[in-house]
Design a protein around this motif. Structure first.
Motif, PDB file in Angstrom:
ATOM      1  N   ILE A  37       0.879  -1.171   0.000  1.00 15.60           N
ATOM      2  CA  ILE A  37       0.000   0.000   0.000  1.00 15.60           C
ATOM      3  C   ILE A  37       0.909   1.210   0.000  1.00 15.60           C
ATOM      4  O   ILE A  37       1.842   1.300   0.806  1.00 15.60           O
ATOM      5  N   SER A  38       0.645   2.138  -0.904  1.00 16.12           N
ATOM      6  CA  SER A  38       1.495   3.315  -1.042  1.00 16.12           C
ATOM      7  C   SER A  38       0.680   4.580  -0.882  1.00 16.12           C
ATOM      8  O   SER A  38      -0.498   4.637  -1.251  1.00 16.12           O
ATOM      9  N   HIS A  39       1.331   5.606  -0.344  1.00 13.96           N
ATOM     10  CA  HIS A  39       0.726   6.928  -0.208  1.00 13.96           C
ATOM     11  C   HIS A  39       1.389   7.854  -1.213  1.00 13.96           C
ATOM     12  O   HIS A  39       2.604   8.051  -1.181  1.00 13.96           O
ATOM     13  N   LEU A  40       0.596   8.396  -2.113  1.00 15.99           N
ATOM     14  CA  LEU A  40       1.094   9.327  -3.118  1.00 15.99           C
ATOM     15  C   LEU A  40       0.653  10.723  -2.722  1.00 15.99           C
ATOM     16  O   LEU A  40      -0.537  11.024  -2.705  1.00 15.99           O
ATOM     17  N   GLY A  41       1.579  11.553  -2.343  1.00 14.93           N
ATOM     18  CA  GLY A  41       1.263  12.908  -1.919  1.00 14.93           C
ATOM     19  C   GLY A  41       2.450  13.518  -1.211  1.00 14.93           C
ATOM     20  O   GLY A  41       3.381  12.817  -0.802  1.00 14.93           O
ATOM     21  N   ASN A  42       2.406  14.833  -1.019  1.00 15.82           N
ATOM     22  CA  ASN A  42       3.539  15.534  -0.424  1.00 15.82           C
ATOM     23  C   ASN A  42       3.551  15.504   1.094  1.00 15.82           C
ATOM     24  O   ASN A  42       4.601  15.661   1.708  1.00 15.82           O
ATOM     25  N   GLN A  87       9.511   2.602  -4.089  1.00 14.66           N
ATOM     26  CA  GLN A  87      10.627   2.699  -3.150  1.00 14.66           C
ATOM     27  C   GLN A  87      10.422   3.828  -2.136  1.00 14.66           C
ATOM     28  O   GLN A  87      10.696   3.667  -0.955  1.00 14.66           O
ATOM     29  N   ASP A  88       9.936   4.965  -2.584  1.00 16.71           N
ATOM     30  CA  ASP A  88       9.786   6.129  -1.699  1.00 16.71           C
ATOM     31  C   ASP A  88       8.358   6.358  -1.222  1.00 16.71           C
ATOM     32  O   ASP A  88       8.128   7.254  -0.413  1.00 16.71           O
ATOM     33  N   THR A  89       7.405   5.574  -1.712  1.00 16.91           N
ATOM     34  CA  THR A  89       6.011   5.837  -1.358  1.00 16.91           C
ATOM     35  C   THR A  89       5.334   4.697  -0.599  1.00 16.91           C
ATOM     36  O   THR A  89       4.219   4.863  -0.120  1.00 16.91           O
ATOM     37  N   ALA A  90       6.005   3.546  -0.492  1.00 14.57           N
ATOM     38  CA  ALA A  90       5.396   2.395   0.194  1.00 14.57           C
ATOM     39  C   ALA A  90       5.109   2.747   1.645  1.00 14.57           C
ATOM     40  O   ALA A  90       5.942   3.336   2.335  1.00 14.57           O
ATOM     41  N   TYR A  91       3.917   2.393   2.097  1.00 16.49           N
ATOM     42  CA  TYR A  91       3.455   2.728   3.440  1.00 16.49           C
ATOM     43  C   TYR A  91       3.298   1.471   4.287  1.00 16.49           C
ATOM     44  O   TYR A  91       3.706   1.424   5.430  1.00 16.49           O
ATOM     45  N   ILE A  92       2.700   0.446   3.714  1.00 14.67           N
ATOM     46  CA  ILE A  92       2.528  -0.847   4.382  1.00 14.67           C
ATOM     47  C   ILE A  92       2.920  -1.931   3.378  1.00 14.67           C
ATOM     48  O   ILE A  92       2.461  -1.924   2.240  1.00 14.67           O
ATOM     49  N   LEU A  93       3.765  -2.853   3.807  1.00 13.74           N
ATOM     50  CA  LEU A  93       4.210  -3.961   2.959  1.00 13.74           C
ATOM     51  C   LEU A  93       3.688  -5.265   3.524  1.00 13.74           C
ATOM     52  O   LEU A  93       3.718  -5.471   4.741  1.00 13.74           O
ATOM     53  N   PHE A  94       3.214  -6.139   2.644  1.00  5.61           N
ATOM     54  CA  PHE A  94       2.718  -7.454   3.051  1.00  5.61           C
ATOM     55  C   PHE A  94       3.616  -8.516   2.456  1.00  5.61           C
ATOM     56  O   PHE A  94       3.804  -8.572   1.242  1.00  5.61           O
ATOM     57  N   TYR A  95       4.172  -9.346   3.308  1.00  2.00           N
ATOM     58  CA  TYR A  95       5.046 -10.446   2.881  1.00  2.00           C
ATOM     59  C   TYR A  95       4.417 -11.775   3.263  1.00  2.00           C
ATOM     60  O   TYR A  95       3.746 -11.871   4.290  1.00  2.00           O
ATOM     61  N   LYS A  96       4.646 -12.779   2.455  1.00  3.90           N
ATOM     62  CA  LYS A  96       4.167 -14.139   2.718  1.00  3.90           C
ATOM     63  C   LYS A  96       5.372 -15.010   3.047  1.00  3.90           C
ATOM     64  O   LYS A  96       6.371 -14.989   2.321  1.00  3.90           O
ATOM     65  N   ARG A  97       5.241 -15.777   4.109  1.00  2.00           N
ATOM     66  CA  ARG A  97       6.334 -16.673   4.527  1.00  2.00           C
ATOM     67  C   ARG A  97       6.311 -17.955   3.708  1.00  2.00           C
ATOM     68  O   ARG A  97       5.269 -18.542   3.473  1.00  2.00           O
TER      69      ARG A  97
END
Length: 91
Positions: A28-33, A79-89
């Motif tokens: 999930i990424s946030h695009l904004g200043n 790279q600069d906008t990711a807010y929450i990352l989801f990884y699967k084990r």
């Protein structure tokens, strides 16, 4: 607040409990200043991709628009906008 991290497609985590290998499945990424203004989007692995045979087919969900992309592109572009990352084990 800027606290950049290296956005990796695969992670190997070690710990006293044994650790494991993880693969990025969604971001999930946030695009904004600023944190008060902007727009959220989501990138995710195509649900039809099989974990044991990934085709690197991803989808970007932006309101009602869904576009095709790749995991490599997601890692590069978010790279600069990711807010929450989801990884699967991996088991």
């Amino acid at each position: 607040m800027r606290d950049p991290v290296v956005l990796l497609r695969d992670l190997i985590v070690s710990s006293k409990q044994g650790g494991g290998c993880y693969s990025l499945v969604s971001a999930i990424s946030h695009l904004g200043n600023t944190g008060k203004k902007g727009h959220y989007i989501c990138d995710g692995m195509d649900p039809d991709d099989r974990p044991d045979e990934p085709t690197d087919h991803w989808l970007t969900y932006n309101d009602s628009a869904v576009t095709e992309t790749t995991g490599a592109s997601v890692c590069r572009q978010r790279q600069d906008t990711a807010y929450i990352l989801f990884y699967k084990r991996h088991m």
